[in-house]
Design a protein around this motif. Sequence first.
Motif, mmCIF file in Angstrom:
data_model
loop_
_atom_site.group_PDB
_atom_site.id
_atom_site.type_symbol
_atom_site.label_atom_id
_atom_site.label_comp_id
_atom_site.label_asym_id
_atom_site.label_seq_id
_atom_site.Cartn_x
_atom_site.Cartn_y
_atom_site.Cartn_z
ATOM 1 N N GLY A 1 2.010 28.508 -28.069
ATOM 2 C CA GLY A 1 2.804 28.607 -29.288
ATOM 3 C C GLY A 1 3.050 27.254 -29.941
ATOM 4 N N ALA A 2 2.300 26.234 -29.510
ATOM 5 C CA ALA A 2 2.484 24.898 -30.075
ATOM 6 C C ALA A 2 2.183 24.890 -31.568
ATOM 7 C CB ALA A 2 1.584 23.895 -29.353
ATOM 8 N N GLY A 3 1.085 25.503 -31.959
ATOM 9 C CA GLY A 3 0.741 25.560 -33.376
ATOM 10 C C GLY A 3 1.801 26.279 -34.184
ATOM 11 N N MET A 4 2.352 27.330 -33.608
ATOM 12 C CA MET A 4 3.398 28.088 -34.308
ATOM 13 C C MET A 4 4.586 27.206 -34.644
ATOM 14 S SD MET A 4 6.010 30.868 -32.708
ATOM 15 C CE MET A 4 6.726 29.490 -31.787
ATOM 16 N N VAL A 5 5.073 26.453 -33.651
ATOM 17 C CA VAL A 5 6.261 25.635 -33.898
ATOM 18 C C VAL A 5 5.948 24.466 -34.838
ATOM 19 C CG1 VAL A 5 6.081 24.035 -31.931
ATOM 20 C CG2 VAL A 5 8.331 24.683 -32.805
ATOM 21 N N LYS B 1 8.072 19.023 -34.380
ATOM 22 C CA LYS B 1 7.169 17.905 -34.172
ATOM 23 C C LYS B 1 6.793 17.810 -32.691
ATOM 24 C CE LYS B 1 7.531 16.624 -38.479
ATOM 25 N NZ LYS B 1 6.398 16.796 -39.421
ATOM 26 N N LEU B 2 5.496 17.938 -32.419
ATOM 27 C CA LEU B 2 4.974 17.768 -31.071
ATOM 28 C C LEU B 2 4.178 16.472 -31.090
ATOM 29 C CD1 LEU B 2 3.802 21.417 -30.238
ATOM 30 C CD2 LEU B 2 6.074 20.393 -30.015
ATOM 31 N N LEU C 1 0.869 15.634 -25.245
ATOM 32 C CA LEU C 1 2.267 15.788 -25.652
ATOM 33 C C LEU C 1 3.171 14.819 -24.889
ATOM 34 C CD1 LEU C 1 4.406 17.372 -27.292
ATOM 35 C CD2 LEU C 1 4.529 18.982 -25.364
ATOM 36 N N ALA C 2 3.902 13.984 -25.635
ATOM 37 C CA ALA C 2 4.828 13.028 -25.031
ATOM 38 C C ALA C 2 6.280 13.402 -25.288
ATOM 39 C CB ALA C 2 4.546 11.620 -25.556
ATOM 40 N N ARG C 3 6.557 13.958 -26.478
ATOM 41 C CA ARG C 3 7.939 14.357 -26.759
ATOM 42 C C ARG C 3 7.982 15.392 -27.869
ATOM 43 N NH1 ARG C 3 10.429 11.624 -31.131
ATOM 44 N NH2 ARG C 3 9.108 10.032 -32.106
ATOM 45 N N ILE C 4 9.078 16.122 -27.913
ATOM 46 C CA ILE C 4 9.275 17.193 -28.891
ATOM 47 C C ILE C 4 10.483 16.850 -29.748
ATOM 48 C CG2 ILE C 4 9.828 19.641 -29.218
ATOM 49 C CD1 ILE C 4 8.476 20.145 -26.478
ATOM 50 N N VAL D 1 7.858 19.328 -20.639
ATOM 51 C CA VAL D 1 8.407 18.612 -21.793
ATOM 52 C C VAL D 1 9.416 19.487 -22.536
ATOM 53 C CG1 VAL D 1 7.864 17.402 -23.947
ATOM 54 C CG2 VAL D 1 6.315 17.224 -21.997
ATOM 55 N N ILE D 2 9.139 20.786 -22.628
ATOM 56 C CA ILE D 2 10.102 21.696 -23.260
ATOM 57 C C ILE D 2 11.420 21.691 -22.496
ATOM 58 C CG2 ILE D 2 10.619 24.138 -23.707
ATOM 59 C CD1 ILE D 2 7.691 24.544 -24.449
ATOM 60 N N LYS D 3 11.345 21.733 -21.178
ATOM 61 C CA LYS D 3 12.566 21.723 -20.373
ATOM 62 C C LYS D 3 13.334 20.416 -20.571
ATOM 63 C CE LYS D 3 14.299 22.232 -15.649
ATOM 64 N NZ LYS D 3 13.943 22.451 -14.223
ATOM 65 N N ARG D 4 12.606 19.310 -20.587
ATOM 66 C CA ARG D 4 13.238 17.999 -20.724
ATOM 67 C C ARG D 4 13.838 17.772 -22.115
ATOM 68 N NH1 ARG D 4 9.096 13.392 -21.059
ATOM 69 N NH2 ARG D 4 9.274 14.031 -23.255
ATOM 70 N N ASP D 5 13.080 18.125 -23.168
ATOM 71 C CA ASP D 5 13.494 17.784 -24.527
ATOM 72 C C ASP D 5 14.252 18.896 -25.248
ATOM 73 O OD1 ASP D 5 12.127 15.492 -23.969
ATOM 74 O OD2 ASP D 5 10.588 15.713 -25.512
#
Length: 384
Positions: free
Chosen positions: A142-146, A152-153, A171-174, A232-236
Amino acid sequence: MKIVIAPDSFKESLTALEAANAIEEGLKEVLPHVEYVKVPMADGGEGTVQSLVDATGGTIEYATVTGPLGEKVEAFYGLLGDGKTAAIEMAAASGLELVPMGKRDPMVATTFGTGELISVALDQGVERIIIGIGGSATNDGGAGMVQALGGKLLDEDGSEIPFGGAGLARLARIDLSQLDKRLQEVSVDVACDVNNPLTGPKGASAIYGPQKGATEEQIKVLDANLAHYAYVIKRDVGKEIKDVPGAGAAGGLGAGLLGFLSAELKRGGDLVIEAVNLDQKVSDADLVITGEGGINHQTIHGKTPICVASTAKKYQVPVIALAGSLTHDYTNVYDHGIDAVFSIVPGVVTLEEALESGYENMKRAARDLGAVIELLGTGSLSQW
Protein backbone atom coordinates in the motif's frame (compact mmCIF):
# COMPACT_ATOMS: atom_id res chain seq x y z
CA MET A 1 -46.18 -13.30 0.42
CA LYS A 2 -42.84 -11.51 0.32
CA ILE A 3 -39.84 -13.00 -1.46
CA VAL A 4 -36.40 -11.40 -1.16
CA ILE A 5 -34.16 -12.10 -4.15
CA ALA A 6 -30.51 -11.65 -3.16
CA PRO A 7 -28.06 -13.33 -5.56
CA ASP A 8 -24.41 -12.64 -6.29
CA SER A 9 -23.26 -12.15 -9.86
CA PHE A 10 -22.85 -15.18 -12.11
CA LYS A 11 -19.38 -14.34 -13.37
CA GLU A 12 -19.02 -13.88 -17.14
CA SER A 13 -22.76 -14.37 -17.52
CA LEU A 14 -24.94 -12.14 -15.32
CA THR A 15 -24.46 -9.24 -12.95
CA ALA A 16 -26.16 -9.65 -9.59
CA LEU A 17 -28.94 -7.31 -10.72
CA GLU A 18 -29.45 -9.20 -13.98
CA ALA A 19 -29.65 -12.45 -12.01
CA ALA A 20 -32.22 -10.91 -9.65
CA ASN A 21 -34.26 -9.59 -12.58
CA ALA A 22 -34.31 -13.01 -14.23
CA ILE A 23 -35.41 -14.70 -11.01
CA GLU A 24 -38.20 -12.19 -10.49
CA GLU A 25 -39.35 -12.49 -14.10
CA GLY A 26 -39.54 -16.28 -13.87
CA LEU A 27 -41.35 -16.32 -10.54
CA LYS A 28 -43.91 -13.76 -11.72
CA GLU A 29 -45.06 -16.09 -14.48
CA VAL A 30 -46.52 -18.32 -11.77
CA LEU A 31 -46.76 -16.06 -8.71
CA PRO A 32 -47.76 -12.64 -10.08
CA HIS A 33 -49.18 -11.23 -6.85
CA VAL A 34 -46.20 -11.82 -4.60
CA GLU A 35 -44.17 -8.88 -3.27
CA TYR A 36 -40.63 -9.12 -4.65
CA VAL A 37 -37.66 -7.29 -3.16
CA LYS A 38 -34.47 -7.47 -5.21
CA VAL A 39 -31.15 -6.98 -3.42
CA PRO A 40 -28.10 -7.50 -5.67
CA MET A 41 -25.31 -8.94 -3.52
CA ALA A 42 -21.56 -9.51 -3.53
CA ASP A 43 -18.87 -10.81 -1.18
CA GLY A 44 -16.26 -8.07 -1.54
CA GLY A 45 -14.64 -9.40 -4.70
CA GLU A 46 -15.15 -8.53 -8.32
CA GLY A 47 -18.58 -7.04 -8.93
CA THR A 48 -18.99 -5.63 -5.43
CA VAL A 49 -19.13 -2.00 -6.56
CA GLN A 50 -21.75 -2.76 -9.21
CA SER A 51 -23.87 -4.74 -6.75
CA LEU A 52 -23.74 -2.03 -4.10
CA VAL A 53 -24.63 0.64 -6.64
CA ASP A 54 -27.53 -1.43 -8.01
CA ALA A 55 -28.84 -2.31 -4.56
CA THR A 56 -28.79 1.27 -3.27
CA GLY A 57 -29.72 3.25 -6.37
CA GLY A 58 -26.25 4.76 -6.66
CA THR A 59 -24.06 5.60 -9.62
CA ILE A 60 -20.84 4.37 -11.18
CA GLU A 61 -18.24 7.13 -11.45
CA TYR A 62 -15.10 7.06 -13.62
CA ALA A 63 -11.63 8.50 -13.19
CA THR A 64 -8.31 8.28 -15.01
CA VAL A 65 -5.66 7.06 -12.58
CA THR A 66 -2.20 5.51 -12.51
CA GLY A 67 -2.20 1.83 -13.41
CA PRO A 68 -0.03 -0.87 -11.81
CA LEU A 69 2.95 -0.21 -14.08
CA GLY A 70 2.64 3.57 -14.09
CA GLU A 71 0.47 3.86 -17.19
CA LYS A 72 -2.83 5.72 -17.20
CA VAL A 73 -5.98 3.58 -16.91
CA GLU A 74 -9.69 4.35 -16.85
CA ALA A 75 -10.91 3.16 -13.45
CA PHE A 76 -14.25 3.35 -11.66
CA TYR A 77 -15.79 3.51 -8.23
CA GLY A 78 -19.33 3.58 -6.88
CA LEU A 79 -21.18 6.40 -5.18
CA LEU A 80 -23.94 4.68 -3.22
CA GLY A 81 -27.51 5.86 -3.02
CA ASP A 82 -27.06 7.59 0.32
CA GLY A 83 -24.60 9.98 -1.32
CA LYS A 84 -22.27 9.56 1.65
CA THR A 85 -20.62 6.21 0.88
CA ALA A 86 -18.10 5.35 -1.82
CA ALA A 87 -17.27 1.80 -2.87
CA ILE A 88 -13.92 1.02 -4.46
CA GLU A 89 -12.44 -2.16 -5.93
CA MET A 90 -8.68 -1.79 -5.82
CA ALA A 91 -8.47 -4.08 -8.84
CA ALA A 92 -10.08 -1.35 -10.95
CA ALA A 93 -6.92 0.72 -10.54
CA SER A 94 -4.21 -1.71 -9.44
CA GLY A 95 -5.50 -5.09 -10.55
CA LEU A 96 -3.71 -8.07 -12.04
CA GLU A 97 -6.01 -8.12 -15.04
CA LEU A 98 -4.69 -4.69 -16.06
CA VAL A 99 -1.23 -6.17 -16.67
CA PRO A 100 -0.50 -8.56 -19.58
CA MET A 101 0.89 -11.93 -18.47
CA GLY A 102 4.40 -11.25 -19.76
CA LYS A 103 4.67 -7.86 -18.03
CA ARG A 104 3.58 -8.81 -14.52
CA ASP A 105 6.20 -7.67 -12.03
CA PRO A 106 5.42 -7.03 -8.35
CA MET A 107 8.88 -5.54 -7.90
CA VAL A 108 7.66 -2.38 -9.66
CA ALA A 109 3.82 -2.62 -9.59
CA THR A 110 2.19 0.12 -7.53
CA THR A 111 -1.04 0.85 -5.67
CA PHE A 112 -0.73 4.56 -6.47
CA GLY A 113 -3.89 4.44 -8.61
CA THR A 114 -5.89 3.01 -5.70
CA GLY A 115 -4.84 6.02 -3.63
CA GLU A 116 -5.91 8.29 -6.47
CA LEU A 117 -9.35 6.64 -6.51
CA ILE A 118 -9.66 7.23 -2.77
CA SER A 119 -8.77 10.88 -3.32
CA VAL A 120 -11.37 11.25 -6.06
CA ALA A 121 -13.99 9.69 -3.76
CA LEU A 122 -13.05 12.17 -1.05
CA ASP A 123 -13.73 14.95 -3.57
CA GLN A 124 -17.36 13.76 -3.51
CA GLY A 125 -17.60 14.60 0.18
CA VAL A 126 -18.22 11.02 1.29
CA GLU A 127 -18.19 10.04 4.96
CA ARG A 128 -17.47 6.35 4.47
CA ILE A 129 -15.36 4.36 2.02
CA ILE A 130 -15.72 0.62 1.41
CA ILE A 131 -12.71 -0.93 -0.33
CA GLY A 132 -12.58 -4.42 -1.83
CA ILE A 133 -8.95 -5.51 -2.07
CA GLY A 134 -8.96 -8.69 -4.14
CA GLY A 135 -7.17 -9.25 -7.44
CA SER A 136 -4.12 -7.05 -6.98
CA ALA A 137 -1.08 -6.91 -9.25
CA THR A 138 0.99 -5.37 -6.47
CA ASN A 139 3.25 -6.27 -3.56
CA ASP A 140 4.06 -2.78 -2.27
CA GLY A 141 2.19 -2.91 1.04
CA GLY A 142 0.00 0.00 0.00
CA ALA A 143 3.02 2.29 -0.29
CA GLY A 144 1.84 3.73 -3.60
CA MET A 145 -1.60 4.32 -2.14
CA VAL A 146 -0.32 6.43 0.74
CA GLN A 147 2.02 8.35 -1.59
CA ALA A 148 -0.98 9.28 -3.76
CA LEU A 149 -2.75 10.57 -0.65
CA GLY A 150 0.10 12.87 0.35
CA GLY A 151 2.16 10.63 2.59
CA LYS A 152 5.94 10.84 2.17
CA LEU A 153 7.95 7.62 2.02
CA LEU A 154 11.52 8.86 1.97
CA ASP A 155 14.95 7.36 1.41
CA GLU A 156 18.19 8.38 3.16
CA ASP A 157 18.54 11.39 0.85
CA GLY A 158 15.02 12.64 1.58
CA SER A 159 13.70 11.62 -1.84
CA GLU A 160 10.53 9.61 -2.46
CA ILE A 161 11.20 5.91 -2.79
CA PRO A 162 10.34 4.44 -6.22
CA PHE A 163 7.16 2.51 -6.93
CA GLY A 164 6.85 -1.20 -6.26
CA GLY A 165 7.87 -3.85 -3.78
CA ALA A 166 11.54 -3.38 -4.63
CA GLY A 167 11.47 0.30 -3.65
CA LEU A 168 10.53 -0.53 -0.05
CA ALA A 169 14.14 -1.57 0.58
CA ARG A 170 15.14 2.10 0.33
CA LEU A 171 12.59 3.33 2.87
CA ALA A 172 14.32 5.31 5.64
CA ARG A 173 11.46 7.28 7.18
CA ILE A 174 7.76 8.07 6.85
CA ASP A 175 6.32 11.59 7.00
CA LEU A 176 2.52 11.84 7.18
CA SER A 177 2.36 15.57 7.86
CA GLN A 178 0.94 16.19 4.39
CA LEU A 179 -1.41 13.20 4.32
CA ASP A 180 -4.85 14.26 3.06
CA LYS A 181 -6.60 15.73 6.10
CA ARG A 182 -9.99 14.65 4.79
CA LEU A 183 -9.10 11.08 5.73
CA GLN A 184 -9.60 12.05 9.35
CA GLU A 185 -13.28 12.68 8.62
CA VAL A 186 -14.13 9.36 6.96
CA SER A 187 -14.38 5.75 8.09
CA VAL A 188 -12.68 3.16 5.91
CA ASP A 189 -13.94 -0.42 5.85
CA VAL A 190 -12.00 -3.05 3.94
CA ALA A 191 -13.58 -6.15 2.43
CA CYS A 192 -10.94 -8.74 3.25
CA ASP A 193 -11.65 -12.46 3.25
CA VAL A 194 -8.11 -13.77 3.80
CA ASN A 195 -6.17 -14.02 7.05
CA ASN A 196 -2.63 -13.90 5.71
CA PRO A 197 -0.13 -11.89 7.76
CA LEU A 198 2.11 -9.41 5.97
CA THR A 199 5.27 -11.53 5.94
CA GLY A 200 6.53 -15.06 6.40
CA PRO A 201 5.62 -18.39 4.78
CA LYS A 202 1.93 -17.47 4.75
CA GLY A 203 2.50 -13.81 3.96
CA ALA A 204 1.71 -11.66 0.95
CA SER A 205 4.88 -12.41 -1.01
CA ALA A 206 5.09 -16.16 -0.43
CA ILE A 207 1.44 -16.96 -1.06
CA TYR A 208 0.41 -14.48 -3.74
CA GLY A 209 3.71 -13.35 -5.25
CA PRO A 210 3.99 -16.18 -7.81
CA GLN A 211 0.66 -15.38 -9.50
CA LYS A 212 1.84 -11.78 -9.86
CA GLY A 213 5.01 -12.81 -11.67
CA ALA A 214 7.50 -13.06 -8.80
CA THR A 215 10.35 -15.57 -9.02
CA GLU A 216 11.50 -17.55 -5.98
CA GLU A 217 14.40 -15.16 -5.48
CA GLN A 218 12.15 -12.12 -5.83
CA ILE A 219 9.74 -13.55 -3.26
CA LYS A 220 12.54 -13.56 -0.69
CA VAL A 221 13.42 -9.96 -1.52
CA LEU A 222 9.79 -8.83 -1.45
CA ASP A 223 9.17 -10.54 1.89
CA ALA A 224 12.24 -8.93 3.45
CA ASN A 225 11.23 -5.54 2.08
CA LEU A 226 7.73 -5.81 3.57
CA ALA A 227 9.26 -6.77 6.93
CA HIS A 228 11.43 -3.63 6.75
CA TYR A 229 8.38 -1.58 5.75
CA ALA A 230 6.45 -2.89 8.76
CA TYR A 231 9.36 -1.98 11.05
CA VAL A 232 9.45 1.61 9.78
CA ILE A 233 5.66 1.92 10.08
CA LYS A 234 5.84 0.76 13.69
CA ARG A 235 8.70 3.15 14.46
CA ASP A 236 7.40 6.25 12.66
CA VAL A 237 3.62 5.79 12.71
CA GLY A 238 3.20 3.76 15.88
CA LYS A 239 1.17 1.00 14.25
CA GLU A 240 2.04 -2.70 14.59
CA ILE A 241 0.66 -4.30 11.43
CA LYS A 242 3.03 -7.11 10.44
CA ASP A 243 1.19 -10.00 12.07
CA VAL A 244 -2.39 -8.71 11.89
CA PRO A 245 -4.62 -11.27 10.10
CA GLY A 246 -5.42 -9.85 6.67
CA ALA A 247 -2.43 -7.50 6.58
CA GLY A 248 -1.00 -9.58 3.73
CA ALA A 249 -4.10 -9.22 1.55
CA ALA A 250 -3.61 -7.63 -1.87
CA GLY A 251 0.18 -7.62 -1.67
CA GLY A 252 0.12 -6.02 1.74
CA LEU A 253 -2.41 -3.33 0.90
CA GLY A 254 -4.29 -4.56 3.97
CA ALA A 255 -1.30 -3.51 6.07
CA GLY A 256 -1.12 -0.10 4.41
CA LEU A 257 -4.80 0.56 4.99
CA LEU A 258 -4.45 -0.46 8.64
CA GLY A 259 -1.29 1.52 9.19
CA PHE A 260 -2.08 4.74 7.38
CA LEU A 261 -5.88 5.01 7.15
CA SER A 262 -6.85 3.29 10.45
CA ALA A 263 -9.13 1.05 8.41
CA GLU A 264 -11.10 -1.92 9.71
CA LEU A 265 -10.78 -5.26 7.93
CA LYS A 266 -14.11 -7.07 7.68
CA ARG A 267 -15.59 -10.04 5.87
CA GLY A 268 -16.73 -8.82 2.46
CA GLY A 269 -20.15 -10.39 2.59
CA ASP A 270 -20.86 -8.81 5.97
CA LEU A 271 -19.89 -5.38 4.67
CA VAL A 272 -22.26 -5.70 1.73
CA ILE A 273 -25.10 -6.96 3.94
CA GLU A 274 -24.67 -3.92 6.16
CA ALA A 275 -24.45 -1.49 3.24
CA VAL A 276 -27.64 -2.75 1.55
CA ASN A 277 -29.54 -3.14 4.84
CA LEU A 278 -30.34 -6.78 4.13
CA ASP A 279 -31.43 -7.52 7.72
CA GLN A 280 -34.38 -5.17 7.51
CA LYS A 281 -35.40 -6.47 4.11
CA VAL A 282 -35.46 -10.15 5.09
CA SER A 283 -36.84 -9.76 8.61
CA ASP A 284 -40.47 -10.04 7.44
CA ALA A 285 -39.90 -12.15 4.32
CA ASP A 286 -41.51 -15.53 3.68
CA LEU A 287 -38.70 -16.79 1.46
CA VAL A 288 -35.20 -15.74 0.42
CA ILE A 289 -33.67 -16.77 -2.89
CA THR A 290 -29.93 -16.38 -3.35
CA GLY A 291 -27.30 -17.87 -5.63
CA GLU A 292 -24.00 -17.56 -7.47
CA GLY A 293 -22.25 -19.06 -10.48
CA GLY A 294 -20.95 -22.12 -8.69
CA ILE A 295 -21.82 -23.69 -5.35
CA ASN A 296 -19.14 -26.00 -3.97
CA HIS A 297 -17.08 -26.77 -0.89
CA GLN A 298 -15.73 -23.21 -0.81
CA THR A 299 -19.17 -21.61 -0.63
CA ILE A 300 -19.41 -22.04 3.12
CA HIS A 301 -16.30 -19.90 3.63
CA GLY A 302 -17.91 -16.47 3.50
CA LYS A 303 -19.40 -16.59 0.00
CA THR A 304 -22.57 -14.64 -0.74
CA PRO A 305 -25.16 -17.46 -0.45
CA ILE A 306 -23.95 -18.35 3.04
CA CYS A 307 -23.82 -14.72 4.17
CA VAL A 308 -27.37 -14.22 2.91
CA ALA A 309 -28.54 -17.47 4.52
CA SER A 310 -26.98 -16.53 7.86
CA THR A 311 -28.92 -13.27 7.81
CA ALA A 312 -32.19 -14.95 6.85
CA LYS A 313 -31.87 -17.58 9.55
CA LYS A 314 -31.81 -14.89 12.24
CA TYR A 315 -35.48 -14.45 11.33
CA GLN A 316 -36.25 -18.14 10.64
CA VAL A 317 -36.76 -17.43 6.92
CA PRO A 318 -36.22 -20.38 4.53
CA VAL A 319 -33.51 -20.00 1.89
CA ILE A 320 -33.23 -21.47 -1.59
CA ALA A 321 -30.05 -21.14 -3.67
CA LEU A 322 -29.72 -21.25 -7.46
CA ALA A 323 -26.40 -21.95 -9.14
CA GLY A 324 -24.90 -22.44 -12.56
CA SER A 325 -22.84 -25.41 -11.45
CA LEU A 326 -22.84 -27.74 -8.45
CA THR A 327 -19.94 -29.92 -7.37
CA HIS A 328 -20.44 -33.28 -5.69
CA ASP A 329 -19.73 -31.77 -2.27
CA TYR A 330 -22.11 -28.80 -2.51
CA THR A 331 -24.42 -30.35 0.09
CA ASN A 332 -22.30 -28.97 2.93
CA VAL A 333 -24.24 -25.71 2.48
CA TYR A 334 -27.25 -27.43 4.08
CA ASP A 335 -25.43 -27.19 7.41
CA HIS A 336 -25.05 -23.44 6.98
CA GLY A 337 -28.58 -22.13 6.53
CA ILE A 338 -29.47 -23.04 2.94
CA ASP A 339 -32.53 -25.30 2.72
CA ALA A 340 -32.47 -26.29 -0.95
CA VAL A 341 -30.16 -25.88 -3.94
CA PHE A 342 -30.96 -26.10 -7.65
CA SER A 343 -28.85 -25.81 -10.78
CA ILE A 344 -30.22 -23.52 -13.48
CA VAL A 345 -28.48 -25.42 -16.30
CA PRO A 346 -31.10 -27.53 -18.12
CA GLY A 347 -28.83 -30.31 -19.34
CA VAL A 348 -25.42 -31.18 -20.74
CA VAL A 349 -24.07 -28.02 -22.36
CA THR A 350 -20.69 -26.44 -22.95
CA LEU A 351 -19.48 -23.73 -20.58
CA GLU A 352 -19.82 -21.18 -23.37
CA GLU A 353 -23.44 -22.19 -23.96
CA ALA A 354 -24.21 -22.00 -20.24
CA LEU A 355 -22.73 -18.52 -19.95
CA GLU A 356 -24.51 -17.22 -23.04
CA SER A 357 -27.89 -18.60 -21.89
CA GLY A 358 -27.60 -17.49 -18.29
CA TYR A 359 -30.59 -15.15 -18.25
CA GLU A 360 -33.01 -17.55 -19.93
CA ASN A 361 -31.79 -20.47 -17.83
CA MET A 362 -32.24 -18.45 -14.65
CA LYS A 363 -35.69 -17.30 -15.65
CA ARG A 364 -36.75 -20.86 -16.53
CA ALA A 365 -35.43 -22.29 -13.27
CA ALA A 366 -37.18 -19.57 -11.26
CA ARG A 367 -40.45 -20.21 -13.09
CA ASP A 368 -40.21 -23.92 -12.21
CA LEU A 369 -39.40 -23.04 -8.61
CA GLY A 370 -42.45 -20.78 -8.49
CA ALA A 371 -44.59 -23.62 -9.82
CA VAL A 372 -43.38 -25.91 -7.05
CA ILE A 373 -44.21 -23.28 -4.43
CA GLU A 374 -47.70 -22.89 -5.88
CA LEU A 375 -48.32 -26.63 -6.14
CA LEU A 376 -47.24 -27.32 -2.59
CA GLY A 377 -49.84 -24.88 -1.33
CA THR A 378 -48.18 -24.75 2.07
CA GLY A 379 -50.25 -22.65 4.45
CA SER A 380 -51.84 -19.87 2.46
CA LEU A 381 -49.50 -20.32 -0.52
CA SER A 382 -52.34 -21.82 -2.56
CA GLN A 383 -54.14 -18.47 -2.37
CA TRP A 384 -51.35 -16.45 -4.05
